[in-house]
Design a protein around this motif. Structure first.
Motif, PDB file in Angstrom:
ATOM      1  N   VAL A 169    -119.131 -98.092  52.589  1.00 24.50           N
ATOM      2  CA  VAL A 169    -118.699 -97.152  52.147  1.00 24.50           C
ATOM      3  C   VAL A 169    -119.181 -95.877  52.552  1.00 24.50           C
ATOM      4  CG1 VAL A 169    -119.137 -99.447  50.175  1.00 24.50           C
ATOM      5  CG2 VAL A 169    -120.471 -97.414  50.408  1.00 24.50           C
ATOM      6  N   GLY A 170    -117.831 -94.799  51.842  1.00 26.13           N
ATOM      7  CA  GLY A 170    -117.809 -93.921  52.126  1.00 26.13           C
ATOM      8  C   GLY A 170    -116.841 -92.862  51.781  1.00 26.13           C
ATOM      9  N   HIS A 171    -116.188 -91.896  51.910  1.00 23.53           N
ATOM     10  CA  HIS A 171    -115.142 -91.345  51.578  1.00 23.53           C
ATOM     11  C   HIS A 171    -114.385 -90.315  52.625  1.00 23.53           C
ATOM     12  CE1 HIS A 171    -117.722 -87.875  51.778  1.00 23.53           C
ATOM     13  NE2 HIS A 171    -117.127 -86.968  51.872  1.00 23.53           N
ATOM     14  N   VAL A 172    -112.784 -89.515  52.233  1.00 26.42           N
ATOM     15  CA  VAL A 172    -112.522 -89.078  53.125  1.00 26.42           C
ATOM     16  C   VAL A 172    -111.902 -87.759  52.275  1.00 26.42           C
ATOM     17  CG1 VAL A 172    -112.315 -90.203  54.596  1.00 26.42           C
ATOM     18  CG2 VAL A 172    -110.327 -89.731  53.160  1.00 26.42           C
ATOM     19  N   GLY A 173    -111.446 -86.146  52.476  1.00 28.03           N
ATOM     20  CA  GLY A 173    -111.152 -85.435  51.987  1.00 28.03           C
ATOM     21  C   GLY A 173    -109.331 -85.489  52.112  1.00 28.03           C
ATOM     22  N   ARG A 174    -109.624 -84.899  50.903  1.00 31.84           N
ATOM     23  CA  ARG A 174    -107.756 -84.866  51.065  1.00 31.84           C
ATOM     24  C   ARG A 174    -107.439 -83.826  51.676  1.00 31.84           C
ATOM     25  NH1 ARG A 174    -106.427 -88.182  46.037  1.00 31.84           N
ATOM     26  NH2 ARG A 174    -107.562 -88.817  44.757  1.00 31.84           N
ATOM     27  N   PRO A 175    -106.192 -84.950  52.326  1.00 32.30           N
ATOM     28  CA  PRO A 175    -104.932 -84.962  52.476  1.00 32.30           C
ATOM     29  C   PRO A 175    -105.374 -85.766  53.615  1.00 32.30           C
ATOM     30  CG  PRO A 175    -104.338 -83.258  53.403  1.00 32.30           C
ATOM     31  CD  PRO A 175    -105.556 -82.957  53.023  1.00 32.30           C
ATOM     32  N   ASP A 176    -106.837 -86.461  54.391  1.00 31.04           N
ATOM     33  CA  ASP A 176    -106.930 -87.621  54.936  1.00 31.04           C
ATOM     34  C   ASP A 176    -106.695 -88.348  54.828  1.00 31.04           C
ATOM     35  OD1 ASP A 176    -107.193 -85.848  56.896  1.00 31.04           O
ATOM     36  OD2 ASP A 176    -110.387 -85.926  57.079  1.00 31.04           O
ATOM     37  N   ASP A 177    -107.179 -88.974  53.097  1.00 30.62           N
ATOM     38  CA  ASP A 177    -106.703 -90.147  52.502  1.00 30.62           C
ATOM     39  C   ASP A 177    -105.214 -90.592  53.100  1.00 30.62           C
ATOM     40  OD1 ASP A 177    -105.699 -88.063  50.435  1.00 30.62           O
ATOM     41  OD2 ASP A 177    -105.608 -90.204  49.418  1.00 30.62           O
ATOM     42  N   ALA A 178    -104.115 -89.909  52.888  1.00 27.04           N
ATOM     43  CA  ALA A 178    -102.823 -89.803  52.893  1.00 27.04           C
ATOM     44  C   ALA A 178    -102.376 -89.653  54.863  1.00 27.04           C
ATOM     45  CB  ALA A 178    -102.156 -88.057  52.058  1.00 27.04           C
ATOM     46  N   ILE A 179    -102.970 -89.386  54.774  1.00 24.88           N
ATOM     47  CA  ILE A 179    -102.942 -89.446  56.907  1.00 24.88           C
ATOM     48  C   ILE A 179    -103.284 -90.365  57.048  1.00 24.88           C
ATOM     49  CG2 ILE A 179    -103.409 -87.614  59.026  1.00 24.88           C
ATOM     50  CD1 ILE A 179    -103.534 -85.070  57.286  1.00 24.88           C
ATOM     51  N   LEU A 180    -104.313 -91.182  57.209  1.00 23.91           N
ATOM     52  CA  LEU A 180    -105.068 -92.480  57.458  1.00 23.91           C
ATOM     53  C   LEU A 180    -104.439 -93.388  56.876  1.00 23.91           C
ATOM     54  CD1 LEU A 180    -109.095 -90.991  57.631  1.00 23.91           C
ATOM     55  CD2 LEU A 180    -107.505 -91.349  59.693  1.00 23.91           C
ATOM     56  N   GLY A 181    -103.549 -93.063  55.773  1.00 20.55           N
ATOM     57  CA  GLY A 181    -102.717 -93.990  55.192  1.00 20.55           C
ATOM     58  C   GLY A 181    -104.030 -94.977  54.499  1.00 20.55           C
ATOM     59  N   LEU A 182    -104.724 -94.565  53.873  1.00 21.22           N
ATOM     60  CA  LEU A 182    -106.215 -95.455  53.557  1.00 21.22           C
ATOM     61  C   LEU A 182    -105.571 -96.177  52.583  1.00 21.22           C
ATOM     62  CD1 LEU A 182    -108.877 -94.695  54.336  1.00 21.22           C
ATOM     63  CD2 LEU A 182    -109.501 -93.724  52.558  1.00 21.22           C
ATOM     64  N   GLY A 183    -105.330 -97.364  53.180  1.00 15.46           N
ATOM     65  CA  GLY A 183    -105.608 -98.454  52.111  1.00 15.46           C
ATOM     66  C   GLY A 183    -104.351 -99.399  52.266  1.00 15.46           C
ATOM     67  N   GLU A 184    -103.654 -98.837  52.896  1.00 16.16           N
ATOM     68  CA  GLU A 184    -102.277 -99.413  53.653  1.00 16.16           C
ATOM     69  C   GLU A 184    -102.402-100.319  55.315  1.00 16.16           C
ATOM     70  OE1 GLU A 184     -99.901 -96.501  52.974  1.00 16.16           O
ATOM     71  OE2 GLU A 184     -99.805 -96.274  50.978  1.00 16.16           O
ATOM     72  N   ARG A 185    -102.970 -99.349  55.726  1.00 19.51           N
ATOM     73  CA  ARG A 185    -103.102 -99.992  57.397  1.00 19.51           C
ATOM     74  C   ARG A 185    -104.701-100.225  57.765  1.00 19.51           C
ATOM     75  NH1 ARG A 185    -101.022 -94.059  58.427  1.00 19.51           N
ATOM     76  NH2 ARG A 185     -98.942 -94.031  57.450  1.00 19.51           N
ATOM     77  N   GLU A 186    -104.295-100.601  59.034  1.00 16.53           N
ATOM     78  CA  GLU A 186    -105.530-100.596  59.753  1.00 16.53           C
ATOM     79  C   GLU A 186    -106.297 -99.517  59.767  1.00 16.53           C
ATOM     80  OE1 GLU A 186    -107.375-104.420  62.072  1.00 16.53           O
ATOM     81  OE2 GLU A 186    -105.533-102.630  63.354  1.00 16.53           O
ATOM     82  N   LEU A 187    -107.421 -99.178  59.354  1.00 14.26           N
ATOM     83  CA  LEU A 187    -108.588 -98.685  59.918  1.00 14.26           C
ATOM     84  C   LEU A 187    -109.256 -99.250  61.186  1.00 14.26           C
ATOM     85  CD1 LEU A 187    -109.455 -95.467  59.540  1.00 14.26           C
ATOM     86  CD2 LEU A 187    -110.643 -96.749  57.669  1.00 14.26           C
ATOM     87  N   LEU A 188    -109.886 -98.125  61.890  1.00  8.66           N
ATOM     88  CA  LEU A 188    -110.851 -98.229  63.165  1.00  8.66           C
ATOM     89  C   LEU A 188    -112.113 -97.791  63.030  1.00  8.66           C
ATOM     90  CD1 LEU A 188    -111.915 -99.735  65.501  1.00  8.66           C
ATOM     91  CD2 LEU A 188    -110.903 -97.678  66.897  1.00  8.66           C
ATOM     92  N   VAL A 189    -112.934 -98.278  62.599  1.00  7.06           N
ATOM     93  CA  VAL A 189    -114.698 -97.305  62.711  1.00  7.06           C
ATOM     94  C   VAL A 189    -115.134 -97.334  63.334  1.00  7.06           C
ATOM     95  CG1 VAL A 189    -116.313 -97.085  61.006  1.00  7.06           C
ATOM     96  CG2 VAL A 189    -113.791 -97.567  59.930  1.00  7.06           C
ATOM     97  N   VAL A 190    -115.558 -96.166  64.042  1.00  8.82           N
ATOM     98  CA  VAL A 190    -116.217 -96.568  65.675  1.00  8.82           C
ATOM     99  C   VAL A 190    -117.693 -95.812  65.216  1.00  8.82           C
ATOM    100  CG1 VAL A 190    -116.579 -95.471  67.824  1.00  8.82           C
ATOM    101  CG2 VAL A 190    -114.503 -95.269  66.712  1.00  8.82           C
TER     102      VAL A 190
END
Length: 216
Positions: free
Chosen positions: A54-75
């Motif tokens: 679990v974590g968080h991002v600051g707005r507008p990173d959520d929209a830029i990353l497509g949070l909840g819509e696109r695959e996310l790679l966590v390194v």
């Protein structure tokens, strides 16, 4: 991540330890304008025993990353450092880099504001608790209005990875005496001193030696 059987890293307990000890991660997403990378702290989901974070991002990173819509790679990057060929002995050798790293991929779930507040509270508690005089999120001089404004500027997420690629390259392919030399050099006072990497190699080496003993 190119895999090598000698350095395979699949144990969930060990992977959870890696995340717990190295919470500052890189988030990578394929966006409409190309790859986007952001950097945030994450925690293991305390209600799970898998690799859910679990974590968080600051707005507008959520929209830029497509949070909840696109695959996310966590390194997740653990201890790493330079290994000199001089530490291998007199034979032909080249330098290398030892490291521990994991890639967690999946489509994250966007958290509700209440869940996000809980994650923010946990993050503050995790890193502030060791301080001599901790300043927790809900304590004065913060007030509830301030905390809720803070939450509204962020978007929380939960990611249960659907793909995990991890690698622990700690000279496991070298003879025990060479590994011991490398650990001693990393723990010494030379230009490539690296106590964190030395400690990780010592832990790995002890596990290997214990496994060898169990097989006898």
């Amino acid at each position: 991540m190119r895999q090598n059987p000698s350095f395979a890293f699949t144990d969930v307990i060990e992977l959870r330890r890696l995340i717990e000890l190295n919470p500052w991660v890189t988030l990578v997403a394929q966006t409409e304008t190309g790859l986007m990378a952001s950097h945030y702290a994450v925690l293991l989901d305390e209600g799970r025993d898998d690799l859910t974070i679990v974590g968080h991002v600051g707005r507008p990173d959520d929209a830029i990353l497509g949070l909840g819509e696109r695959e996310l790679l966590v390194v997740v990057q653990g201890p790493h450092g330079y290994i000199s060929p001089a530490w291998y002995g007199d034979g032909p050798a080249v330098p290398t880099w030892n490291f521990v790293s994991a890639h967690l991929s999946g489509v994250p779930e966007v958290l509700s504001p209440e869940e996000n507040l809980e994650v923010l509270d946990r993050l503050v508690d995790r890193f502030e608790s060791p301080m001599p005089a901790p300043r927790m999120m809900w304590e004065r001089p913060n007030d509830p209005d301030f905390v809720h404004r803070l939450e509204r500027g962020t978007v929380g997420f939960r990611l249960t990875p659907t793909r995990v690629e991890a690698k622990r390259k700690l000279s496991q392919n070298r003879p025990d005496e060479v590994v011991e030399t490398i650990i001693a050099e990393l723990d010494g006072s030379g230009p490539h001193r690296n106590p964190r990497l030395a400690a990780e190699m010592r832990r790995s080496q002890d596990q290997r030696l214990a496994a060898k003993g169990a097989l006898r």
